[in-house]
Design a protein around this motif. Structure first.
Motif, PDB file in Angstrom:
ATOM      1  N   PRO A  34      -2.670  -2.334  -9.200  1.00 26.89           N
ATOM      2  CA  PRO A  34      -3.754  -3.304  -9.015  1.00 26.89           C
ATOM      3  C   PRO A  34      -4.430  -3.147  -7.652  1.00 26.89           C
ATOM      4  O   PRO A  34      -3.813  -2.700  -6.681  1.00 26.89           O
ATOM      5  N   ASP A  35      -5.693  -3.528  -7.591  1.00 30.15           N
ATOM      6  CA  ASP A  35      -6.460  -3.420  -6.347  1.00 30.15           C
ATOM      7  C   ASP A  35      -5.798  -4.151  -5.185  1.00 30.15           C
ATOM      8  O   ASP A  35      -5.919  -3.724  -4.040  1.00 30.15           O
ATOM      9  N   ASP A  36      -5.089  -5.251  -5.456  1.00 31.37           N
ATOM     10  CA  ASP A  36      -4.414  -5.997  -4.387  1.00 31.37           C
ATOM     11  C   ASP A  36      -3.437  -5.127  -3.607  1.00 31.37           C
ATOM     12  O   ASP A  36      -3.195  -5.364  -2.430  1.00 31.37           O
ATOM     13  N   GLN A  37      -2.849  -4.127  -4.270  1.00 29.79           N
ATOM     14  CA  GLN A  37      -1.856  -3.273  -3.625  1.00 29.79           C
ATOM     15  C   GLN A  37      -2.476  -2.030  -2.991  1.00 29.79           C
ATOM     16  O   GLN A  37      -1.777  -1.128  -2.565  1.00 29.79           O
ATOM     17  N   VAL A  38      -3.807  -1.994  -2.914  1.00 36.62           N
ATOM     18  CA  VAL A  38      -4.531  -0.898  -2.279  1.00 36.62           C
ATOM     19  C   VAL A  38      -4.827  -1.291  -0.836  1.00 36.62           C
ATOM     20  O   VAL A  38      -5.230  -2.421  -0.559  1.00 36.62           O
ATOM     21  N   GLU A  41      -8.288  -2.691  -0.174  1.00 37.08           N
ATOM     22  CA  GLU A  41      -8.750  -3.733  -1.092  1.00 37.08           C
ATOM     23  C   GLU A  41      -8.015  -5.062  -0.954  1.00 37.08           C
ATOM     24  O   GLU A  41      -8.506  -6.076  -1.428  1.00 37.08           O
ATOM     25  N   ASN A  43      -4.156  -5.005   0.289  1.00 35.12           N
ATOM     26  CA  ASN A  43      -2.969  -4.687   1.075  1.00 35.12           C
ATOM     27  C   ASN A  43      -1.888  -5.768   0.963  1.00 35.12           C
ATOM     28  O   ASN A  43      -1.246  -6.130   1.941  1.00 35.12           O
ATOM     29  N   TYR A 173      -2.395   5.284  -8.817  1.00 30.27           N
ATOM     30  CA  TYR A 173      -3.700   4.918  -8.259  1.00 30.27           C
ATOM     31  C   TYR A 173      -4.393   6.197  -7.821  1.00 30.27           C
ATOM     32  O   TYR A 173      -3.761   7.130  -7.341  1.00 30.27           O
ATOM     33  N   VAL A 175      -8.334   7.698  -6.119  1.00 31.49           N
ATOM     34  CA  VAL A 175      -9.666   7.485  -5.567  1.00 31.49           C
ATOM     35  C   VAL A 175     -10.524   8.676  -6.007  1.00 31.49           C
ATOM     36  O   VAL A 175     -10.175   9.820  -5.712  1.00 31.49           O
TER      37      VAL A 175
END
Length: 178
Positions: A34-38, A41, A43, A173, A175
């Motif tokens: 998920p983006d929260d763990q990027v 985005e 972190n 994930y 990019v």
């Protein structure tokens, strides 16, 4: 099979031990991180909950490792240990920000960002999908025997000899671009 799928996982270098179960409210095994763990985005450390570990467990450790990082040695995103055996769940954000929900006595070692917290995914653009291996270790002693100054390798060395069982959740994930 992709190049990343052939790269070994950190557990491939440790003795075989029984497995137990780890799940997350925010991600699925072999799903997309998920983006929260990027890193750029959100972190935020993910929610994790585990069960089925051996009764003789005295503490837990949690790590997040990217074996696909273009470093020759992977990349450690999270190294947390000395989690009391009574704790079987970490809420979202326990390893980041204000550490709300981080259990008393739990110790963060530095990650490869050089910080003592969860550091989210940040693969290079165009490098293909990276796997993020979230592992919960059931440990045979209350204290692992290292402190917050230990490197991820030293924590891993100690875990090799004190792991009763292990549970892993892996998400990918990527990019685009480059």
């Amino acid at each position: 099979m992709s190049e990343q799928a052939r790269r070994p996982l950190p557990h491939d270098f440790h003795p075989q031990v029984p497995e137990f179960t780890v799940v997350s409210d925010g991600m699925t095994h072999e799903g997309v991180l998920p983006d929260d763990q990027v890193h750029a985005e959100g972190n935020v450390s993910p929610h994790l909950r585990w069960e089925g570990f051996p009764a003789e467990t005295r503490s837990f450790a949690v790590t997040c490792y990217d074996p696909d990082a273009p470093t020759g040695s992977g990349f450690w995103h999270w190294v947390l240990f000395d989690i009391p055996a009574s704790v079987t769940e970490l809420p979202r954000g326990a390893g980041s920000g204000d550490f709300v929900g981080l259990p008393d006595g739990a110790v963060h070692a530095r990650n490869d960002y050089g910080t003592r917290d969860f550091g989210g995914a940040a693969p290079p653009a165009g490098d293909g999908p990276h796997r993020y291996v979230f592992t919960v270790f059931a440990v045979d002693q209350e204290k692992l025997g290292v402190d917050a100054g230990a490197s991820p390798a030293v924590v891993g060395f100690n875990l090799r000899f004190h792991t009763l069982a292990r549970a892993a959740l892996i998400a990918e994930y990527e990019v685009s671009g480059g």
